[in-house]
Design a protein around this motif. Structure first.
Motif, PDB file in Angstrom:
ATOM      1  N   PHE A  55     -52.644 -21.499   0.301  1.00 26.12           N
ATOM      2  CA  PHE A  55     -53.507 -20.817   1.253  1.00 26.12           C
ATOM      3  C   PHE A  55     -54.862 -21.503   1.244  1.00 26.12           C
ATOM      4  CE2 PHE A  55     -54.718 -16.545   3.092  1.00 26.12           C
ATOM      5  CZ  PHE A  55     -53.773 -16.601   4.102  1.00 26.12           C
ATOM      6  N   LEU A  56     -55.275 -22.075   2.363  1.00 29.28           N
ATOM      7  CA  LEU A  56     -56.502 -22.853   2.436  1.00 29.28           C
ATOM      8  C   LEU A  56     -57.518 -22.218   3.373  1.00 29.28           C
ATOM      9  CD1 LEU A  56     -54.822 -26.357   2.799  1.00 29.28           C
ATOM     10  CD2 LEU A  56     -55.617 -25.268   0.690  1.00 29.28           C
ATOM     11  N   ARG A  57     -58.796 -22.243   2.964  1.00 28.15           N
ATOM     12  CA  ARG A  57     -59.876 -21.754   3.816  1.00 28.15           C
ATOM     13  C   ARG A  57     -60.111 -22.768   4.926  1.00 28.15           C
ATOM     14  NH1 ARG A  57     -65.100 -22.995   3.763  1.00 28.15           N
ATOM     15  NH2 ARG A  57     -64.996 -23.858   1.696  1.00 28.15           N
ATOM     16  N   ARG A  58     -60.319 -22.274   6.141  1.00 29.90           N
ATOM     17  CA  ARG A  58     -60.552 -23.143   7.299  1.00 29.90           C
ATOM     18  C   ARG A  58     -62.003 -23.116   7.759  1.00 29.90           C
ATOM     19  NH1 ARG A  58     -56.747 -26.652   7.119  1.00 29.90           N
ATOM     20  NH2 ARG A  58     -54.693 -25.867   7.618  1.00 29.90           N
ATOM     21  N   THR A  59     -62.631 -21.928   7.759  1.00 23.84           N
ATOM     22  CA  THR A  59     -64.022 -21.814   8.198  1.00 23.84           C
ATOM     23  C   THR A  59     -64.725 -20.767   7.345  1.00 23.84           C
ATOM     24  OG1 THR A  59     -65.503 -21.441  10.067  1.00 23.84           O
ATOM     25  CG2 THR A  59     -63.546 -20.067   9.983  1.00 23.84           C
ATOM     26  N   ALA A  60     -66.021 -20.898   7.201  1.00 21.48           N
ATOM     27  CA  ALA A  60     -66.789 -19.955   6.387  1.00 21.48           C
ATOM     28  C   ALA A  60     -67.563 -18.960   7.246  1.00 21.48           C
ATOM     29  CB  ALA A  60     -67.743 -20.713   5.470  1.00 21.48           C
ATOM     30  N   THR A  61     -67.459 -19.085   8.567  1.00 18.51           N
ATOM     31  CA  THR A  61     -68.211 -18.199   9.451  1.00 18.51           C
ATOM     32  C   THR A  61     -67.249 -17.429  10.345  1.00 18.51           C
ATOM     33  OG1 THR A  61     -69.998 -19.815   9.489  1.00 18.51           O
ATOM     34  CG2 THR A  61     -70.063 -18.085  11.142  1.00 18.51           C
ATOM     35  N   ALA A  62     -67.124 -16.136  10.082  1.00 20.70           N
ATOM     36  CA  ALA A  62     -66.248 -15.288  10.893  1.00 20.70           C
ATOM     37  C   ALA A  62     -67.060 -14.621  11.994  1.00 20.70           C
ATOM     38  CB  ALA A  62     -65.611 -14.218  10.009  1.00 20.70           C
ATOM     39  N   SER A  63     -66.437 -14.368  13.129  1.00 19.66           N
ATOM     40  CA  SER A  63     -67.141 -13.742  14.253  1.00 19.66           C
ATOM     41  C   SER A  63     -67.637 -12.338  13.913  1.00 19.66           C
ATOM     42  CB  SER A  63     -66.244 -13.706  15.491  1.00 19.66           C
ATOM     43  OG  SER A  63     -65.105 -12.908  15.247  1.00 19.66           O
ATOM     44  N   PHE A  64     -67.024 -11.684  12.937  1.00 17.54           N
ATOM     45  CA  PHE A  64     -67.409 -10.329  12.563  1.00 17.54           C
ATOM     46  C   PHE A  64     -68.401 -10.299  11.399  1.00 17.54           C
ATOM     47  CE2 PHE A  64     -63.370 -11.465  10.584  1.00 17.54           C
ATOM     48  CZ  PHE A  64     -63.681 -11.323   9.234  1.00 17.54           C
ATOM     49  N   ALA A  65     -68.908 -11.446  10.977  1.00 18.58           N
ATOM     50  CA  ALA A  65     -69.792 -11.520   9.810  1.00 18.58           C
ATOM     51  C   ALA A  65     -71.053 -10.660   9.976  1.00 18.58           C
ATOM     52  CB  ALA A  65     -70.171 -12.962   9.524  1.00 18.58           C
ATOM     53  N   GLY A  66     -71.645 -10.630  11.163  1.00 21.50           N
ATOM     54  CA  GLY A  66     -72.850  -9.834  11.389  1.00 21.50           C
ATOM     55  C   GLY A  66     -72.609  -8.355  11.161  1.00 21.50           C
ATOM     56  N   THR A  67     -71.485  -7.859  11.622  1.00 18.74           N
ATOM     57  CA  THR A  67     -71.145  -6.446  11.438  1.00 18.74           C
ATOM     58  C   THR A  67     -70.955  -6.130   9.953  1.00 18.74           C
ATOM     59  OG1 THR A  67     -70.048  -6.420  13.582  1.00 18.74           O
ATOM     60  CG2 THR A  67     -69.487  -4.642  12.067  1.00 18.74           C
ATOM     61  N   VAL A  68     -70.300  -7.033   9.242  1.00 13.71           N
ATOM     62  CA  VAL A  68     -70.059  -6.826   7.813  1.00 13.71           C
ATOM     63  C   VAL A  68     -71.376  -6.841   7.050  1.00 13.71           C
ATOM     64  CG1 VAL A  68     -68.968  -7.825   5.759  1.00 13.71           C
ATOM     65  CG2 VAL A  68     -67.708  -7.719   7.922  1.00 13.71           C
ATOM     66  N   HIS A  69     -72.281  -7.755   7.402  1.00 14.01           N
ATOM     67  CA  HIS A  69     -73.590  -7.825   6.747  1.00 14.01           C
ATOM     68  C   HIS A  69     -74.397  -6.548   6.998  1.00 14.01           C
ATOM     69  CE1 HIS A  69     -73.742 -11.880   5.050  1.00 14.01           C
ATOM     70  NE2 HIS A  69     -72.962 -12.222   6.060  1.00 14.01           N
ATOM     71  N   LYS A  70     -74.395  -6.043   8.237  1.00 15.49           N
ATOM     72  CA  LYS A  70     -75.120  -4.805   8.560  1.00 15.49           C
ATOM     73  C   LYS A  70     -74.589  -3.618   7.770  1.00 15.49           C
ATOM     74  CE  LYS A  70     -76.398  -5.931  13.294  1.00 15.49           C
ATOM     75  NZ  LYS A  70     -76.120  -5.626  14.703  1.00 15.49           N
ATOM     76  N   ALA A  71     -73.298  -3.623   7.472  1.00 15.54           N
ATOM     77  CA  ALA A  71     -72.694  -2.533   6.714  1.00 15.54           C
ATOM     78  C   ALA A  71     -72.961  -2.653   5.212  1.00 15.54           C
ATOM     79  CB  ALA A  71     -71.190  -2.484   6.967  1.00 15.54           C
ATOM     80  N   GLY A  72     -73.631  -3.736   4.800  1.00 16.16           N
ATOM     81  CA  GLY A  72     -73.974  -3.897   3.398  1.00 16.16           C
ATOM     82  C   GLY A  72     -72.942  -4.621   2.558  1.00 16.16           C
ATOM     83  N   HIS A  73     -71.988  -5.288   3.208  1.00 16.62           N
ATOM     84  CA  HIS A  73     -70.934  -5.976   2.471  1.00 16.62           C
ATOM     85  C   HIS A  73     -70.988  -7.488   2.678  1.00 16.62           C
ATOM     86  CE1 HIS A  73     -69.281  -2.051   1.704  1.00 16.62           C
ATOM     87  NE2 HIS A  73     -69.265  -1.797   2.997  1.00 16.62           N
ATOM     88  N   GLY A  74     -72.148  -7.987   3.057  1.00 15.63           N
ATOM     89  CA  GLY A  74     -72.293  -9.413   3.347  1.00 15.63           C
ATOM     90  C   GLY A  74     -72.000 -10.309   2.171  1.00 15.63           C
ATOM     91  N   GLU A  75     -72.459  -9.947   0.982  1.00 17.74           N
ATOM     92  CA  GLU A  75     -72.219 -10.780  -0.199  1.00 17.74           C
ATOM     93  C   GLU A  75     -70.743 -10.836  -0.525  1.00 17.74           C
ATOM     94  OE1 GLU A  75     -72.570 -13.477  -2.960  1.00 17.74           O
ATOM     95  OE2 GLU A  75     -74.239 -12.858  -1.670  1.00 17.74           O
ATOM     96  N   ALA A  76     -70.063  -9.713  -0.396  1.00 15.96           N
ATOM     97  CA  ALA A  76     -68.614  -9.698  -0.663  1.00 15.96           C
ATOM     98  C   ALA A  76     -67.879 -10.596   0.316  1.00 15.96           C
ATOM     99  CB  ALA A  76     -68.082  -8.272  -0.586  1.00 15.96           C
ATOM    100  N   LEU A  77     -68.243 -10.540   1.604  1.00 20.07           N
ATOM    101  CA  LEU A  77     -67.613 -11.400   2.592  1.00 20.07           C
ATOM    102  C   LEU A  77     -67.912 -12.865   2.291  1.00 20.07           C
ATOM    103  CD1 LEU A  77     -66.003 -11.780   5.218  1.00 20.07           C
ATOM    104  CD2 LEU A  77     -68.159 -11.598   6.448  1.00 20.07           C
ATOM    105  N   SER A  78     -69.145 -13.154   1.970  1.00 15.09           N
ATOM    106  CA  SER A  78     -69.527 -14.536   1.668  1.00 15.09           C
ATOM    107  C   SER A  78     -68.744 -15.082   0.485  1.00 15.09           C
ATOM    108  CB  SER A  78     -71.030 -14.638   1.384  1.00 15.09           C
ATOM    109  OG  SER A  78     -71.749 -14.324   2.550  1.00 15.09           O
ATOM    110  N   SER A  79     -68.538 -14.255  -0.546  1.00 15.43           N
ATOM    111  CA  SER A  79     -67.809 -14.727  -1.727  1.00 15.43           C
ATOM    112  C   SER A  79     -66.337 -15.008  -1.395  1.00 15.43           C
ATOM    113  CB  SER A  79     -67.919 -13.737  -2.875  1.00 15.43           C
ATOM    114  OG  SER A  79     -67.211 -12.560  -2.607  1.00 15.43           O
ATOM    115  N   VAL A  80     -65.757 -14.227  -0.477  1.00 17.11           N
ATOM    116  CA  VAL A  80     -64.370 -14.449  -0.083  1.00 17.11           C
ATOM    117  C   VAL A  80     -64.246 -15.724   0.748  1.00 17.11           C
ATOM    118  CG1 VAL A  80     -62.513 -13.554   1.376  1.00 17.11           C
ATOM    119  CG2 VAL A  80     -63.713 -12.027  -0.172  1.00 17.11           C
ATOM    120  N   LEU A  81     -65.219 -15.991   1.597  1.00 16.40           N
ATOM    121  CA  LEU A  81     -65.132 -17.138   2.505  1.00 16.40           C
ATOM    122  C   LEU A  81     -65.708 -18.436   1.935  1.00 16.40           C
ATOM    123  CD1 LEU A  81     -65.994 -15.376   5.876  1.00 16.40           C
ATOM    124  CD2 LEU A  81     -63.754 -16.031   4.998  1.00 16.40           C
ATOM    125  N   ARG A  82     -66.122 -18.418   0.668  1.00 13.44           N
ATOM    126  CA  ARG A  82     -66.639 -19.653   0.046  1.00 13.44           C
ATOM    127  C   ARG A  82     -65.537 -20.606  -0.244  1.00 13.44           C
ATOM    128  NH1 ARG A  82     -70.336 -16.550  -3.844  1.00 13.44           N
ATOM    129  NH2 ARG A  82     -71.951 -16.011  -2.383  1.00 13.44           N
TER     130      ARG A  82
END
Length: 155
Positions: free
Chosen positions: A128-155
């Motif tokens: 399973f390989l990561r393709r991109t680190a920027t998801a279209s829903f990243a802004g919504t996730v960051h506003k909800a307070g889960h930005g660091e968790a999303l960033s760690s998954v997409l690193r």
């Protein structure tokens, strides 16, 4: 996913009774195989769930699910054959998880965002390989307070 939500109000909609786990906050709605899921979708939304799980989506049900998502419904997880999911407006979906068979088992073959950009993809032999680190829903996730968790998954 739904089993791990503890006391969250989960409503399941399906043509079968496969969602068998004990939870005081779970409501299970089951339709006959011939009945359109649109009626159950409307009933499920009226129950005001934290998570609405829709299984066995048929191509004839895609418009009703698309209308629900376009009206702003959040917390919806839907599963169906590719031809059924193709009928759901892509701009109404945050994440698409595609599943395929490998050696007789189901595996996730790709995860895409609403724009169709692959976040992860499975490659035979490569895993399973990561393709991109920027998801279209990243802004919504960051506003909800889960930005660091999303960033760690997409690193």
């Amino acid at each position: 996913l739904a089993r791990d939500l503890d006391d969250a109000r989960v409503v399941t909609l399906a043509r079968h009774r496969a969602f068998r786990w004990a939870s005081a906050a779970k409501v299970e709605l089951t339709a006959s195989p011939q009945a359109p899921l649109a009626v159950l979708l409307a009933a499920g939304v009226r129950l005001r769930p934290d998570l609405l799980v829709v299984d066995s989506l048929q191509p004839s049900d895609a418009a009703a699910l698309g209308d629900l998502l376009s009206a702003g419904a959040r917390g919806v997880v839907a599963a169906g054959e590719p031809q059924a999911m193709a009928g759901v407006p892509r701009q109404s979906v945050d994440v698409v998880v595609s599943v395929g068979r490998l050696h007789g088992s189901f595996v996730v073959t790709s995860i895409e965002d609403a724009t169709g950009a692959q976040l992860f993809a499975y490659q035979n032999g490569g895993g399973f390989l990561r393709r991109t680190a920027t998801a279209s829903f990243a802004g919504t996730v960051h506003k909800a307070g889960h930005g660091e968790a999303l960033s760690s998954v997409l690193r």
